[in-house]
Design an enzyme around this catalytic site. Structure first.
Site, PDB file in Angstrom:
ATOM      1  N   TRP A 215       0.953  -0.868  -0.302  1.00  0.00           N
ATOM      2  CA  TRP A 215      -0.140  -0.334   0.297  1.00  0.00           C
ATOM      3  C   TRP A 215       0.832   1.032   0.161  1.00  0.00           C
ATOM      4  CZ3 TRP A 215      -1.869   2.484   4.441  1.00  0.00           C
ATOM      5  CH2 TRP A 215      -2.760   3.260   4.715  1.00  0.00           C
TER       6      TRP A 215
ATOM      7  N   LYS B  64     -13.036  -1.376   6.526  1.00  0.00           N
ATOM      8  CA  LYS B  64     -13.959  -1.666   5.457  1.00  0.00           C
ATOM      9  C   LYS B  64     -14.839  -2.541   6.077  1.00  0.00           C
ATOM     10  CE  LYS B  64      -9.953  -0.851   3.795  1.00  0.00           C
ATOM     11  NZ  LYS B  64      -9.099   0.245   4.264  1.00  0.00           N
TER      12      LYS B  64
ATOM     13  N   ASP C 267      -0.059  -5.686   9.483  1.00  0.00           N
ATOM     14  CA  ASP C 267      -1.320  -3.877   8.499  1.00  0.00           C
ATOM     15  C   ASP C 267      -2.753  -4.944   8.734  1.00  0.00           C
ATOM     16  OD1 ASP C 267      -3.108  -1.916   7.980  1.00  0.00           O
ATOM     17  OD2 ASP C 267      -1.408  -1.931   6.764  1.00  0.00           O
TER      18      ASP C 267
HETATM   19  N1  PLA Z   1      -3.586  -0.392   5.197  1.00  0.00           N
HETATM   20  C1  PLA Z   1      -3.849  -0.723   3.816  1.00  0.00           C
HETATM   21  C2  PLA Z   1      -3.530  -2.001   4.030  1.00  0.00           C
HETATM   22  C3  PLA Z   1      -4.844   0.075   3.706  1.00  0.00           C
HETATM   23  O1  PLA Z   1      -5.232  -0.632   2.401  1.00  0.00           O
HETATM   24  C4  PLA Z   1      -5.777   1.313   4.133  1.00  0.00           C
HETATM   25  C5  PLA Z   1      -7.099   1.864   2.981  1.00  0.00           C
HETATM   26  C6  PLA Z   1      -5.578   1.873   5.134  1.00  0.00           C
HETATM   27  C7  PLA Z   1      -4.040   1.184   6.233  1.00  0.00           C
HETATM   28  C8  PLA Z   1      -5.916   2.534   5.639  1.00  0.00           C
HETATM   29  O2  PLA Z   1      -7.089   2.534   6.608  1.00  0.00           O
HETATM   30  P1  PLA Z   1      -7.744   3.352   7.163  1.00  0.00           P
HETATM   31  O3  PLA Z   1      -8.931   4.100   6.285  1.00  0.00           O
HETATM   32  O4  PLA Z   1      -8.689   3.001   8.314  1.00  0.00           O
HETATM   33  O5  PLA Z   1      -6.671   4.661   7.632  1.00  0.00           O
HETATM   34  N2  PLA Z   1      -6.249   1.550   1.489  1.00  0.00           N
HETATM   35  C9  PLA Z   1      -7.643   2.046   0.744  1.00  0.00           C
HETATM   36  C10 PLA Z   1      -7.848   3.600   0.968  1.00  0.00           C
HETATM   37  C11 PLA Z   1      -8.755   1.297   0.593  1.00  0.00           C
HETATM   38  C12 PLA Z   1      -6.667   3.956   1.231  1.00  0.00           C
HETATM   39  O6  PLA Z   1      -5.505   4.207   0.459  1.00  0.00           O
HETATM   40  O7  PLA Z   1      -7.367   5.398   1.883  1.00  0.00           O
HETATM   41  C13 PLA Z   1      -7.355   1.746  -0.920  1.00  0.00           C
HETATM   42  O8  PLA Z   1      -8.117   2.002  -1.765  1.00  0.00           O
HETATM   43  O9  PLA Z   1      -6.228   1.182  -1.004  1.00  0.00           O
END
Ligand code: PLA
Length: 435
Positions: free
Chosen positions: A161, A278, A242
């Site tokens: 991520w 989510k 995570d």
């Molecule tokens: N960790 C991972 C692996 C994630 O994919 C995301 C969110 C988070 C943490 C953050 O979660 P939060 O909303 O509770 O702070 N990833 C998303 C959104 C769903 C984003 O990028 O913020 C994504 O589309 O990858």
């Protein structure tokens, strides 16, 4: 200075700010941005920042007037109608909170709502585990490690991520890569991962996606987790999980906690960042938790005291509402049972989207092996499409997704799949767009 060009004024100002020269004379107001008489700004030099690679996809999507448009960028669940979903259990929990006149809007303790922290740790660790929980998850964990852990360097999977690569260095923990995804097999590069962890220093922190790896959708098997655990433990490394998709991978909260629980069961310490965005659909409530599993209650108590010193100057104390919703669901047997049903329905709909997309591409005769759409786990498919193909699909088919080729399966519906399949087919065949 009046009559000079804005550029000259800016150059003078920049030099002034840079050198810290004492050119200002008391009582004399010269044209200057902060005096309100000059056109330029003390922030004139600031460059336009690019949009976020993930959240910026939604910004572009919102600007597109096309009725065909589909947003597969951000990992946010949508219904078959393409609408955001508020879980029934969340509505019920909110109604209860609203009706409860004993609720107030007081500041929460620095580490957040205690009941929520406890239940959240239980959810990931299994019942009756002794663990310390805080809140603020990854960033708080990073700053805590930077301050109190002797080996503040974190190994992260490639890819991961995107925000991990920003959160940790800004929190004072430099990031190093370990092999994870193999583009050739579109699966796990298990040997590469093991070799990199073996080569990483003793004591290094290792970031692990607890389940439903983002962006690849590739998770180790239980057997591979065992191998990973052995290497990490034998190198005295510190796992930092995570866990943003518990329940979204398999549809079962317990199954998705397997990897974390195997590391906790061996008695070793670890950190766990959880998100309820989510699995409870609480995106905008910004609710998550940090748990630090410690060897003894005495250590946990000292760690807790230091976490407060990290949190207090960062955001003081967390907001209450999301924690109270989550705690209501986690603490009420009926709400919890209903939640697991709703969660399973979301996970199942995503799996059904995988099958439909795969079948549709097969029916189109799209060249390539698309079995990874079926094999990958959780919210995302890492399609293997390259940035040019992604841009083509956005330009010609109004399909919005991140440039790395990731699509959020939750953004699809039976209605939009044929359109996506057309777009992928055209992108792969190098066809002209339909526009
Ligand atoms: N960790 C991972 C692996 C994630 O994919 C995301 C969110 C988070 C943490 C953050 O979660 P939060 O909303 O509770 O702070 N990833 C998303 C959104 C769903 C984003 O990028 O913020 C994504 O589309 O990858």
């Amino acid at each position: 200075m009046s009559g000079s060009t804005p550029e000259r004024r800016m150059a003078t100002m920049a030099a002034h700010l840079r050198d810290g020269e004492e050119t200002a004379k008391e009582g004399l107001i010269v044209p200057w941005p902060t005096a309100g008489v000059a056109a330029a700004s003390v922030f004139e030099h600031i460059q336009q920042a690019p949009e976020d690679p993930i959240l910026g996809v939604t910004v572009a999507f919102n600007k597109d007037p096309s009725p065909m448009k589909v947003n597969l960028g951000v990992g946010a669940y949508r219904t078959e109608e393409g609408k955001p979903l508020v879980l029934n259990v969340v509505r019920q929990a909110e109604e209860r909170l609203l009706a409860d006149r004993t609720q107030n809007k007081e500041y929460q303790p620095i580490t957040g709502v205690a009941q929520f922290n406890k239940l959240s740790a239980q959810l990931i660790l299994g019942a009756n585990r002794c663990a310390l929980s805080g809140t603020g998850a990854l960033r708080v964990g990073a700053e805590f490690l930077a301050k109190h852990y002797g080996k503040p360097v974190i190994y992260v999977p490639v890819p991961t991520w995107g925000n991990h690569n920003k959160i940790f260095p800004l929190g004072g923990v430099p990031v190093k890569p370990y092999h994870y995804y193999d583009p050739k097999t579109r699966g796990l590069d298990y040997q590469g991962m093991i070799d990199d962890l073996r080569a990483a220093p003793v004591g290094a922190v290792v970031l692990l996606h607890a389940c439903a790896h983002n962006p690849t959708g590739v998770d180790p098997t239980e057997e591979q987790w065992e191998g990973i655990r052995k290497v990490i433990r034998s190198k005295q490394q510190l796992p930092f999980f995570d866990c943003a998709y518990q329940g979204f991978a398999s549809g079962s909260l317990d199954t998705d906690a397997h990897a974390v629980r195997s590391f906790v069961a061996d008695g070793g310490e670890c950190l766990i960042a959880q998100s309820y965005a989510k699995n409870m659909g609480l995106y905008g409530e910004r609710i998550g938790a940090l748990s630090i599993v410690c060897r003894s209650a005495a250590v946990a108590s000292r760690v807790d005291s230091q976490l407060k010193l990290v949190i207090r100057p960062m955001y003081s104390s967390p907001p209450a509402h999301g924690a109270l919703i989550a705690a209501s669901i986690l603490s009420d047997r009926d709400l919890f049972a209903d939640w697991t049903v709703e969660l399973k329905a979301m996970a199942d709909r995503i799996i059904s989207m995988r099958h439909q997309l795969y079948d549709t591409l097969k029916a189109r005769g799209t060249p390539g092996d698309w079995t990874h759409i079926l094999k990958q786990i959780g919210m995302f498919t890492f399609t293997g499409l390259n940035p040019e193909q992604v841009q083509f699909m956005t330009r010609e088919y109004h399909i919005y997704m991140t440039l790395d080729g990731r699509i959020s399966m939750a953004g699809l519906s039976t209605k939009t799949i044929p359109h996506l399949a057309d777009a992928i087919n055209a992108a792969v065949l190098g066809l002209q767009g339909q526009s």
